[in-house]
Scaffold this active site. Structure first.
Site, PDB file in Angstrom:
ATOM      1  N   ARG A 163      10.526  -2.456  11.739  1.00  0.00           N
ATOM      2  CA  ARG A 163      11.657  -3.396  11.677  1.00  0.00           C
ATOM      3  C   ARG A 163      12.863  -2.749  12.338  1.00  0.00           C
ATOM      4  O   ARG A 163      13.195  -1.604  12.051  1.00  0.00           O
ATOM      5  CB  ARG A 163      11.954  -3.703  10.200  1.00  0.00           C
ATOM      6  N   ARG A 181      12.734 -10.134   7.960  1.00  0.00           N
ATOM      7  CA  ARG A 181      11.334  -9.915   7.573  1.00  0.00           C
ATOM      8  C   ARG A 181      10.413 -10.906   8.283  1.00  0.00           C
ATOM      9  O   ARG A 181       9.305 -10.565   8.692  1.00  0.00           O
ATOM     10  CB  ARG A 181      11.192 -10.076   6.054  1.00  0.00           C
ATOM     11  N   ASN A 209       4.509  -8.750  14.434  1.00  0.00           N
ATOM     12  CA  ASN A 209       3.258  -8.039  14.159  1.00  0.00           C
ATOM     13  C   ASN A 209       2.066  -8.983  14.126  1.00  0.00           C
ATOM     14  O   ASN A 209       0.962  -8.611  14.521  1.00  0.00           O
ATOM     15  CB  ASN A 209       3.379  -7.233  12.859  1.00  0.00           C
ATOM     16  N   VAL A 223      -4.733  -2.057   9.361  1.00  0.00           N
ATOM     17  CA  VAL A 223      -3.772  -1.166   8.689  1.00  0.00           C
ATOM     18  C   VAL A 223      -2.340  -1.689   8.862  1.00  0.00           C
ATOM     19  O   VAL A 223      -1.472  -1.481   8.014  1.00  0.00           O
ATOM     20  CB  VAL A 223      -3.877   0.276   9.253  1.00  0.00           C
ATOM     21  N   ARG A 259      -1.835   7.252  -4.351  1.00  0.00           N
ATOM     22  CA  ARG A 259      -0.437   7.511  -4.726  1.00  0.00           C
ATOM     23  C   ARG A 259      -0.298   7.535  -6.245  1.00  0.00           C
ATOM     24  O   ARG A 259       0.378   8.392  -6.816  1.00  0.00           O
ATOM     25  CB  ARG A 259       0.472   6.442  -4.116  1.00  0.00           C
ATOM     26  N   HIS A 285      -0.412  -5.314  -0.879  1.00  0.00           N
ATOM     27  CA  HIS A 285       0.200  -4.028  -0.564  1.00  0.00           C
ATOM     28  C   HIS A 285       1.694  -4.274  -0.419  1.00  0.00           C
ATOM     29  O   HIS A 285       2.169  -4.684   0.608  1.00  0.00           O
ATOM     30  CB  HIS A 285      -0.389  -3.511   0.745  1.00  0.00           C
TER      31      HIS A 285
HETATM   32  P1  NAD Z   1       4.015   4.063  14.665  1.00  0.00           P
HETATM   33  O1  NAD Z   1       5.307   3.423  15.034  1.00  0.00           O
HETATM   34  O2  NAD Z   1       3.895   5.528  14.677  1.00  0.00           O
HETATM   35  O3  NAD Z   1       2.863   3.476  15.622  1.00  0.00           O
HETATM   36  C1  NAD Z   1       2.757   2.126  15.910  1.00  0.00           C
HETATM   37  C2  NAD Z   1       1.904   1.956  17.138  1.00  0.00           C
HETATM   38  O4  NAD Z   1       1.847   0.560  17.447  1.00  0.00           O
HETATM   39  C3  NAD Z   1       2.458   2.667  18.367  1.00  0.00           C
HETATM   40  O5  NAD Z   1       1.385   3.325  19.040  1.00  0.00           O
HETATM   41  C4  NAD Z   1       3.006   1.541  19.232  1.00  0.00           C
HETATM   42  O6  NAD Z   1       2.886   1.805  20.612  1.00  0.00           O
HETATM   43  C5  NAD Z   1       2.072   0.402  18.827  1.00  0.00           C
HETATM   44  N1  NAD Z   1       2.703  -0.876  19.126  1.00  0.00           N
HETATM   45  C6  NAD Z   1       3.938  -1.326  18.777  1.00  0.00           C
HETATM   46  N2  NAD Z   1       4.173  -2.536  19.316  1.00  0.00           N
HETATM   47  C7  NAD Z   1       3.058  -2.862  20.010  1.00  0.00           C
HETATM   48  C8  NAD Z   1       2.706  -3.974  20.795  1.00  0.00           C
HETATM   49  N3  NAD Z   1       3.535  -4.988  20.998  1.00  0.00           N
HETATM   50  N4  NAD Z   1       1.485  -3.970  21.352  1.00  0.00           N
HETATM   51  C9  NAD Z   1       0.671  -2.927  21.174  1.00  0.00           C
HETATM   52  N5  NAD Z   1       0.940  -1.853  20.449  1.00  0.00           N
HETATM   53  C10 NAD Z   1       2.127  -1.820  19.884  1.00  0.00           C
HETATM   54  O7  NAD Z   1       3.638   3.453  13.243  1.00  0.00           O
HETATM   55  P2  NAD Z   1       2.563   4.017  12.223  1.00  0.00           P
HETATM   56  O8  NAD Z   1       3.224   4.888  11.244  1.00  0.00           O
HETATM   57  O9  NAD Z   1       1.387   4.516  12.986  1.00  0.00           O
HETATM   58  O10 NAD Z   1       2.170   2.661  11.448  1.00  0.00           O
HETATM   59  C11 NAD Z   1       1.385   1.692  12.105  1.00  0.00           C
HETATM   60  C12 NAD Z   1       1.321   0.416  11.278  1.00  0.00           C
HETATM   61  O11 NAD Z   1       0.630   0.680  10.058  1.00  0.00           O
HETATM   62  C13 NAD Z   1       2.685  -0.161  10.875  1.00  0.00           C
HETATM   63  O12 NAD Z   1       2.618  -1.564  10.886  1.00  0.00           O
HETATM   64  C14 NAD Z   1       2.854   0.354   9.447  1.00  0.00           C
HETATM   65  O13 NAD Z   1       3.735  -0.449   8.710  1.00  0.00           O
HETATM   66  C15 NAD Z   1       1.430   0.243   8.967  1.00  0.00           C
HETATM   67  N6  NAD Z   1       1.083   1.046   7.796  1.00  0.00           N
HETATM   68  C16 NAD Z   1       0.301   0.458   6.865  1.00  0.00           C
HETATM   69  C17 NAD Z   1      -0.111   1.164   5.754  1.00  0.00           C
HETATM   70  C18 NAD Z   1      -1.016   0.521   4.750  1.00  0.00           C
HETATM   71  O14 NAD Z   1      -1.105   0.988   3.635  1.00  0.00           O
HETATM   72  N7  NAD Z   1      -1.712  -0.529   5.107  1.00  0.00           N
HETATM   73  C19 NAD Z   1       0.328   2.484   5.581  1.00  0.00           C
HETATM   74  C20 NAD Z   1       1.119   3.073   6.570  1.00  0.00           C
HETATM   75  C21 NAD Z   1       1.487   2.339   7.695  1.00  0.00           C
END
Ligand code: NAD
Length: 323
Positions: free
Chosen positions: A88, A94, A101, A124, A157, A181
């Site tokens: 964000r 939101r 996404n 994820v 956690r 989640h």
């Molecule tokens: P990050 O910012 O490190 O990585 C995100 C990736 O997505 C990057 O490689 C970026 O290039 C890519 N991306 C962004 N916009 C894009 C687009 N338009 N097209 C293609 N790729 C794109 O983030 P992160 O820490 O790796 O987290 C990734 C995702 O997982 C986030 O949505 C985060 O909220 C989510 N997450 C979920 C959980 C869970 O419990 N389900 C836990 C942690 C993170």
């Protein structure tokens, strides 16, 4: 060709913190033969892939990590993990983030449908339950092959905070968290034990309330400390646990986000429930858990929160026929 004849391939979409760390864990454990990194930027994906392949050699593992140049490089994947997502940014609501996404997940779900039609998708990207719903609808895959990662992380956690309060039992704590989640996740204290001892026998009510509060706040606590991103080691390990459960056909029970068709009173929505995982993905949804009245209410509330976001997508005509 059967998995056993050609080696196992896991593609990871999004090479940010979570995606890259999942790839690293898989390659360090030799969980599969090939990991394909599909990032927005090929050179970054390639750099990480080479680095990890070299690490695998140092670890005497056979896993090869590669970078996808074209979408069809994910072909023949047994599993595709979607971690791509935008954080964000200032001024973004939101709902804006939801749409951004959802569009990212939608595009990749279509790509997976085209190039890896027999794969199992692990989602994820956040908001997790809604993104799993989007991946399911846009891929057209059956529900057993589209699974969201959240419950394993939230349970881990909770186990951490139980250990913190007790001072012993690390590694022997089995915590169970259901529901979405997010803030409305449902930690199930009734099914949470330390070496088999129910936590309800180990803590007072107010201590349990504190553990539950910390669990719900677990992600936010890390964001506050890191300042420029969110947690990724535990999320990545939790995702790797799901990959292993599928590739090793473990038939073990994990809490995962799946599409519900009446289970626990929810229909046409995704939420976290205990499932048995194996080579076919979600091989069974465990419905035998008897929830207390309050837990049922919390689960319902959690499902409503996800439903509101899905309704927003429908209102905005996000799921258009024939697109
Ligand atoms: P990050 O910012 O490190 O990585 C995100 C990736 O997505 C990057 O490689 C970026 O290039 C890519 N991306 C962004 N916009 C894009 C687009 N338009 N097209 C293609 N790729 C794109 O983030 P992160 O820490 O790796 O987290 C990734 C995702 O997982 C986030 O949505 C985060 O909220 C989510 N997450 C979920 C959980 C869970 O419990 N389900 C836990 C942690 C993170």
């Amino acid at each position: 060709m059967k998995i056993s004849e050609r080696g196992k391939k896991v593609s990871i979409i999004g090479t940010g913190n979570v995606g890259a760390t999942v790839a690293f864990i898989l390659s360090m454990n030799g969980t599969c033969h090939e990991v394909m990194l599909r990032g927005r930027n090929y050179e970054i994906a390639l750099g990480k892939a080479i680095d990890m392949s070299q690490a695998a050699n140092a670890a005497r593992q056979h896993t090869i990590v590669q970078a996808a140049k074209v979408p069809s490089d994910i072909s023949d994947s047994d599993i595709v993990v979607i971690t791509a997502g935008s954080p964000r940014t200032p001024g973004m609501s939101r709902d804006d983030l939801l749409i951004t996404n959802a569009n990212i997940v939608k595009n990749y779900a279509k790509e997976i449908k085209e190039y890896a039609p027999n794969s199992i998708i692990i989602v994820v990207s956040n908001p997790l339950d809604v993104m799993t719903y989007v991946a399911l609808k846009e891929s057209g895959f059956p529900r057993e092959r589209v699974i969201g990662m959240a419950g394993i992380l939230d349970s881990a956690r909770m186990a951490h905070f139980i250990y913190e309060a007790l001072g012993y039992g690390a590694g022997q704590i089995r915590a169970t968290v259901m529901g979405g989640h997010g803030d409305s996740m449902v930690p199930l204290t009734k099914f949470t034990t330390v070496a088999g001892v129910p936590i309800e026998d180990l803590f007072t009510n107010s201590e349990i309330v504190d553990i539950v509060r910390k669990t719900r706040n677990g992600g936010a606590q890390i964001v506050e400390l890191l300042k420029t991103g969110s947690a990724y080691y535990a999320p990545a390990k939790s995702t790797a646990v799901m990959v292993e459960a599928i590739l090793k056909d473990t038939k073990q029970i994990h809490s995962c986000a799946v599409y519900l068709e009446g289970e626990y009173g929810a229909r046409d929505i995704v939420s976290g429930v205990p499932v048995m995982m194996g080579a076919d993905g979600v091989e069974r949804i465990i419905t035998e858990m008897v929830l207390k009245h309050k837990q049922k209410e919390s689960f319902q509330k959690s499902v409503e929160d996800v439903q509101n976001m899905v309704d927003t997508l429908y209102r905005l005509n996000f799921f258009k026929e024939g697109e």
